[in-house]
Scaffold this active site. Structure first.
Site, PDB file in Angstrom:
ATOM      1  CD  GLU A 103      -8.413  -4.022   1.821  1.00 39.53           C
ATOM      2  OE1 GLU A 103      -8.587  -2.792   1.212  1.00 39.53           O
ATOM      3  OE2 GLU A 103      -8.952  -4.979   1.477  1.00 39.53           O
ATOM      4  CD  GLU A 132     -16.231  -3.807   2.190  1.00 44.61           C
ATOM      5  OE1 GLU A 132     -17.184  -4.445   2.763  1.00 44.61           O
ATOM      6  OE2 GLU A 132     -16.798  -2.969   1.398  1.00 44.61           O
TER       7      GLU A 132
END
Lengths: 365, 365
Positions: A187, A330
């Site tokens: 994310e 991430e």
């Protein structure tokens, strides 16, 4: 006052669960997998956590010869209204800038995906500002970031439902084009550790102060402020710990809801799901609230430096594979662990047994 | 009584150190490498231990763009006279049987080397019984296993010197045919955790009971017996903690001495060295006794379940990268970590900086 009860209604839950039925794990197969790994040419249990991964992959794929032919990483990006409360060390525009960095291949998750041969998908599920025009980006904007949950619900129930469905559909679409054996979830969203801590505190019942960390790096005063903002917000909203949709509406995030959908969809296809750090694990916790059987399909990629992370993992009975002092998000922690899961599958398939290799077994005690 | 003082003489030490001169680490380059990793698009320090590996690889290779073009794994195998004391859970012939397994590609280290694209070298430096006739095996037998150090020195000083030189020569030979950027070290030798614990206890000064584990899996009574055998042997030999050669002669192993040579040779060529578990780390400790500067070139692959392992690492100031509950040896922990070092190099070379990517930096506090 917005109505955010629709999504938590039994009908909607049922609809989602019907689409994402989890195949059950066969315990007799688990016993067979354990026997298979125990006869490999090594002292019993000597490959530690790798052996657990080998056995779990057998159960997830329902085979004694698990394989990772296609590995994928889904990174969902969205903005958070709560950012205006000054809860992050970085300005909100960094969400968009980092997504541009993902699209150019310069971020850590790009490096890790290339090295680990993961198909990387970057999804705009609600980045603030005008749409990004880029052929690599998967455009699934639901809204221009969430509302500030310090004073109003983050989303409507319709938005939550759409975000979950979007995540699930994205997985199914890719899976249908070519079978995926494992996914990592990642994310990007400035201030999303604040939403994640709110979710974790709500579901686990642990006080905010014990599951809130520095995110991208707020200082001591910033951390105290973040905790106060969270305490006030949770007191205001009182999300129902047993109602996934209520929690997402009140204190969630679009990328978090998207991940929930992808997690449920993947598991329904016997695709292993590797969670990353705090935010992904908060999404995993939401999926767990919807259906606790999801835990059989989840692999905790790593132990984040964020203090709320372990609380969330413990709630689901998950033990993190790696502990590298990371706190980037991430999907980076997940990407590293996918490689270890791959190795665990190779071990199950390629290592000789004592019998195959003609190696003497342990002395009788 | 054999003479085992020759190898510990200044001349022999000097000869070895002359052949394996360690280039010094440039601290101004370390500062530059730290700045380079700090400007990458991620919160400061967010990649945790991977960042440490990135910076250390810059120092080892003396460049800001470290690369692993060729990765190798050297597995030294030998037998141990001390096995007759019943210190291992497996019979001595397993050394030979497992080496045959390595040659057929069925052991864990084969799987990990294939997956990690490591050139795997298996060396017979002293397996008991007749020589193994196999074109893949590197035949460097020095003797038919060591003597039982419960009652006599394990080796002569000439054997120790030859084993160290053999390890160094093997590395140089491979390196000269094609440059090697990183090596993992592994071993096979029934009863070699007993020799390793003797070495670690001698050098660190930690009592035997606190650095002796179950090896391949002895039970409680077996562990107590192993500790007693070790206590008696160390009392009998009184190895000089500051004299690497004295320790190896009295309580060492042929594969351990071979690893010492390979470690020193590799570091002299700015090739990073990844240690595996208890036995390799005991060899690392011997190399450290010869030249403490070796620590700059060493990477602790993982934290073994064996209790003596952390004591040895701490003595050299090394922090293990992985903690997967493993205790197999063969180089397996090292092989897993080589992949992470490779990723750390890619991060240094491929990740965009804040400036490159046009990403806003952290808010001023």
């Amino acid at each position: 006052m917005m109505d955010y009860d629709i999504c938590s209604s039994e009908t909607t839950h049922k609809k989602l669960l019907d689409r994402c039925m989890l195949p059950s794990i066969d315990n007799s197969l688990r016993a067979q997998a354990q026997r298979k790994i125990d006869t490999k040419t090594k002292p019993l249990g000597a490959l530690g956590h790798l052996e657990t991964l080998s056995v779990n992959m057998c159960c997830i794929q329902h085979t004694l010869s698990p394989r990772l032919n296609r590995k994928a990483m889904f990174v969902f990006a969205a903005d958070h209204g709560i950012a205006v409360e000054g809860v992050s060390a970085f300005p909100q525009e960094v969400t968009r800038q980092m997504v541009l960095n993902f699209l150019k291949g310069g971020a850590a998750i790009n490096v890790l995906s290339r090295h680990g041969e993961l198909d990387l998908f970057v999804i705009d599920i609600g980045i603030k500002g005008p749409p990004i025009d880029d052929p690599v980006l998967i455009q699934k904007r639901i809204t221009d970031g969430t509302n500030n949950f310090a004073c109003e619900p983050a989303m409507t129930s319709a938005q939550v439902e759409l975000a979950i469905t979007t995540g699930a559909d994205l997985f199914f679409e890719q899976y249908n084009s070519k079978k995926i054996d494992i996914i990592g979830l990642g994310e990007m969203g400035i201030a999303n550790t604040t939403a994640a801590s709110a979710i974790i505190s709500t579901i686990t019942g642990i006080p905010v102060a014990q599951c809130t960390g520095r995110g991208t790096g707020v200082d001591d005063a910033g951390l105290q402020h973040k905790i106060k903002v969270l305490e006030k917000a949770l007191l205001f909203h009182k999300p129902d710990p047993s109602d996934a949709c209520d929690i997402l509406c009140k204190v969630g995030g679009l990328e978090i809801a998207g991940i929930v959908g992808a997690v449920l969809a993947a598991a329904s296809k016997r695709c292993a799901v590797v969670l990353d750090g705090l935010i992904c694990t908060a999404a995993g916790l939401i999926a767990y609230t919807i259906n606790p059987a999801i835990a059989d399909y989840l692999i905790a990629g790593h132990k984040s430096v964020e203090i709320g992370h372990m609380a969330a993992l413990k709630h689901m009975g998950l033990i993190p594979v790696l502990d590298l002092g990371m706190r980037l998000g991430e999907g980076t922690g997940a990407a590293l662990t996918i490689n270890l899961v791959d190795i665990a599958c190779h071990i199950m398939n390629e290592m000789a047994s004592f019998e195959d290799a003609g190696v003497s077994e342990k002395n009788k005690e």
